[in-house]
Design a protein around this motif. Structure first.
Motif, short mmCIF file in Angstrom:
data_model
loop_
_atom_site.label_atom_id
_atom_site.label_comp_id
_atom_site.label_asym_id
_atom_site.label_seq_id
_atom_site.Cartn_x
_atom_site.Cartn_y
_atom_site.Cartn_z
N GLU A 81 0.77 -1.29 0.09
CA GLU A 81 0.09 -0.13 -0.16
C GLU A 81 0.66 1.06 -0.14
OE1 GLU A 81 -2.61 -0.15 3.26
OE2 GLU A 81 -3.61 -1.98 2.77
N ALA A 82 0.20 2.21 -0.77
CA ALA A 82 1.03 3.22 -0.90
C ALA A 82 1.48 4.09 0.58
CB ALA A 82 0.27 4.51 -1.55
N GLY A 83 2.66 4.43 0.85
CA GLY A 83 3.22 4.98 2.21
C GLY A 83 3.86 3.98 2.97
N SER A 84 3.61 2.63 2.66
CA SER A 84 4.18 1.77 3.52
C SER A 84 5.53 1.59 3.12
CB SER A 84 3.70 0.28 3.41
OG SER A 84 3.62 -0.25 1.97
N LYS A 85 6.64 1.17 4.07
CA LYS A 85 7.96 1.06 3.81
C LYS A 85 8.65 -0.02 4.78
CE LYS A 85 8.29 5.34 4.62
NZ LYS A 85 8.92 6.68 4.81
N GLY A 86 9.93 -0.21 4.47
CA GLY A 86 10.72 -1.03 5.33
C GLY A 86 12.05 -1.16 4.67
N HIS A 87 12.98 -1.94 5.54
CA HIS A 87 14.38 -1.78 5.12
C HIS A 87 15.11 -3.04 5.66
CE1 HIS A 87 16.12 -0.89 9.08
NE2 HIS A 87 14.87 -0.26 9.28
N ILE A 88 16.11 -3.38 4.94
CA ILE A 88 17.09 -4.70 5.32
C ILE A 88 18.43 -3.91 5.09
CG2 ILE A 88 15.50 -6.49 5.05
CD1 ILE A 88 16.84 -6.99 2.68
N GLU A 89 19.32 -4.69 5.92
CA GLU A 89 20.88 -4.45 5.46
C GLU A 89 21.52 -5.81 5.03
OE1 GLU A 89 23.29 -3.07 8.57
OE2 GLU A 89 22.33 -0.94 8.84
N ILE A 90 22.41 -5.82 4.29
CA ILE A 90 22.88 -7.01 3.33
C ILE A 90 24.50 -6.62 3.62
CG2 ILE A 90 23.10 -8.18 1.46
CD1 ILE A 90 20.46 -8.35 2.26
N ALA A 91 24.94 -7.93 4.10
CA ALA A 91 26.34 -7.69 4.25
C ALA A 91 27.01 -8.37 3.14
CB ALA A 91 26.81 -8.41 5.61
N ILE A 92 28.14 -7.83 2.47
CA ILE A 92 28.69 -8.46 1.62
C ILE A 92 30.07 -8.79 1.91
CG2 ILE A 92 29.60 -8.62 -0.82
CD1 ILE A 92 26.50 -8.63 -0.40
N GLY A 93 30.71 -10.02 2.35
CA GLY A 93 31.94 -10.26 2.80
C GLY A 93 32.01 -9.71 4.30
N THR A 94 33.17 -9.38 4.76
CA THR A 94 33.12 -9.03 6.21
C THR A 94 33.40 -7.44 6.31
OG1 THR A 94 35.51 -9.27 5.85
CG2 THR A 94 34.39 -10.92 6.73
N GLU A 95 33.52 -6.83 5.24
CA GLU A 95 33.82 -5.28 5.21
C GLU A 95 32.68 -4.46 4.65
OE1 GLU A 95 36.39 -3.92 6.65
OE2 GLU A 95 37.26 -5.98 7.17
N GLN A 96 31.83 -4.93 3.63
CA GLN A 96 30.80 -4.15 2.96
C GLN A 96 29.47 -4.48 3.40
OE1 GLN A 96 32.07 -5.37 -1.07
NE2 GLN A 96 32.15 -3.13 -1.54
N VAL A 97 28.76 -3.21 3.73
CA VAL A 97 27.36 -3.49 4.26
C VAL A 97 26.48 -2.52 3.58
CG1 VAL A 97 25.83 -3.14 6.16
CG2 VAL A 97 28.23 -4.16 6.45
#
Length: 332
Positions: A81-97
């Motif tokens: 629905e319009a206005g809804s939102k969310g987020h996640i973090e993705i780690a690539i290896g040990t240094e990049q997020v």
């Protein structure tokens, strides 16, 4: 419109939207726009690890791979629905997020679309890890310091005949610890250099006779643990020299040396305090020098704390203290 925004009359959202994307890209954000069926309509400024040059039809799988695409799919299922939102973090290896922020936006034409921005959080998370590590280190060192203070308090009380004498000795030893800790803190917790440690621990008791303590040899950077305990040993030796010895009467120089050597086949440090006494020192003075907490510090506490060996000798004409300990335990 949002109550805190302003728009000139006659300008459409479509016209202004042309300026928003370049502004977001300039801030380092990656942008993806998908329709209600999750078909890619627009993608720009992806991080280098997700190349788009050879992708004919962009999709979560073709751009990010199965694992990341599965996580994004789960996130987007709840954003309809319009206005809804969310987020996640993705780690690539040990240094990049990377942080993926997804929101549903209602367009006048075409219905609800998903807008995803990707922000590089690698440096921010790196700083957070460093801060957590620093806080753990501070906590660890604080506990060690408190344990040292507790030991000093107990041992000082054991060898003090009165409250006044206890307070006098305890305050001096606490001051010694605080001086060594200042050097450690100034070096960003790396430790203290031996020459500076000797100077700091002795100059308080010889404000006008600093030349009476001469330090030479290797100016080694001692570990924080070695700095604290060697500082305490130096404190006991200089207090003895001023209080019981003949330092000020005779004006004879005390030689303090730090030398790289070997202990059981390993690199080590040898610390030597050599103090020549005046002939007027009596036998009872010799006993007084040995029968108090200072000798416990010099012969037991300090060598045990740096995994070393110590020899403390008092004779009619000199006081000598020799401490040898592994280099990895006390310096570099």
């Amino acid at each position: 419109m949002h109550p805190l925004t302003w728009q000139q009359a006659g300008q459409s959202d479509d016209t202004l939207r042309e300026f928003f994307v370049p502004a977001l890209v300039d801030l380092g954000a990656s942008i993806i726009i998908q329709d209600a069926g999750r078909n890619y309509l627009f993608v720009t400024n992806l991080p280098e690890i997700w190349a788009i040059e050879h992708v004919a039809t962009p999709s979560d799988v073709s751009l990010f791979g199965d694992e990341v695409a599965a996580k994004l799919g789960t996130l987007k299922e709840g954003i309809t629905e319009a206005g809804s939102k969310g987020h996640i973090e993705i780690a690539i290896g040990t240094e990049q997020v990377y942080e993926f922020r997804v929101q549903a936006v209602g367009f006048a034409k075409g219905g609800v679309h998903l807008v995803t921005t990707i922000i590089d959080r690698s440096e921010e998370r790196h700083r957070e890890r460093l801060l957590r590590a620093l806080l753990r280190e501070v906590s660890h060192r604080s506990k060690n310091l408190l344990a040292i203070i507790q030991s000093i308090a107990l041992q000082t009380a054991r060898y003090s005949g009165s409250l006044e004498l206890f307070l006098h000795k305890f305050r001096g030893r606490l001051y010694s610890l605080s001086q060594s800790q200042d050097l450690i803190t100034d070096s960003s917790w790396r430790g203290a250099y031996f020459f500076e440690l000797v100077q700091q621990q002795t100059e308080k008791y010889l404000p006008e006779n600093k030349h009476l303590v001469r330090v030479h040899g290797d100016n080694v950077l001692l570990t924080p643990n070695a700095s604290l305990h060697l500082g305490l040993a130096l404190h006991e030796l200089i207090v003895n020299a001023v209080s019981h010895g003949s330092l000020l009467r005779s004006g004879r120089v005390i030689n303090v040396a730090c030398t790289r050597t070997e202990l059981n086949g390993h690199d080590a440090l040898e610390i030597v305090w050599d103090e020549v006494l005046d002939a007027s020192l009596k036998s009872e003075d010799e006993e007084a020098l040995k029968a108090h907490f200072g000798s416990t510090v010099l012969e037991r506490v300090v060598p045990a704390s740096v995994n070393g060996k110590a020899h403390y000798a008092i004779s009619n004409d000199r006081i000598s203290y020799r401490l040898v300990f592994p280099l990895e335990s006390g310096g570099e």
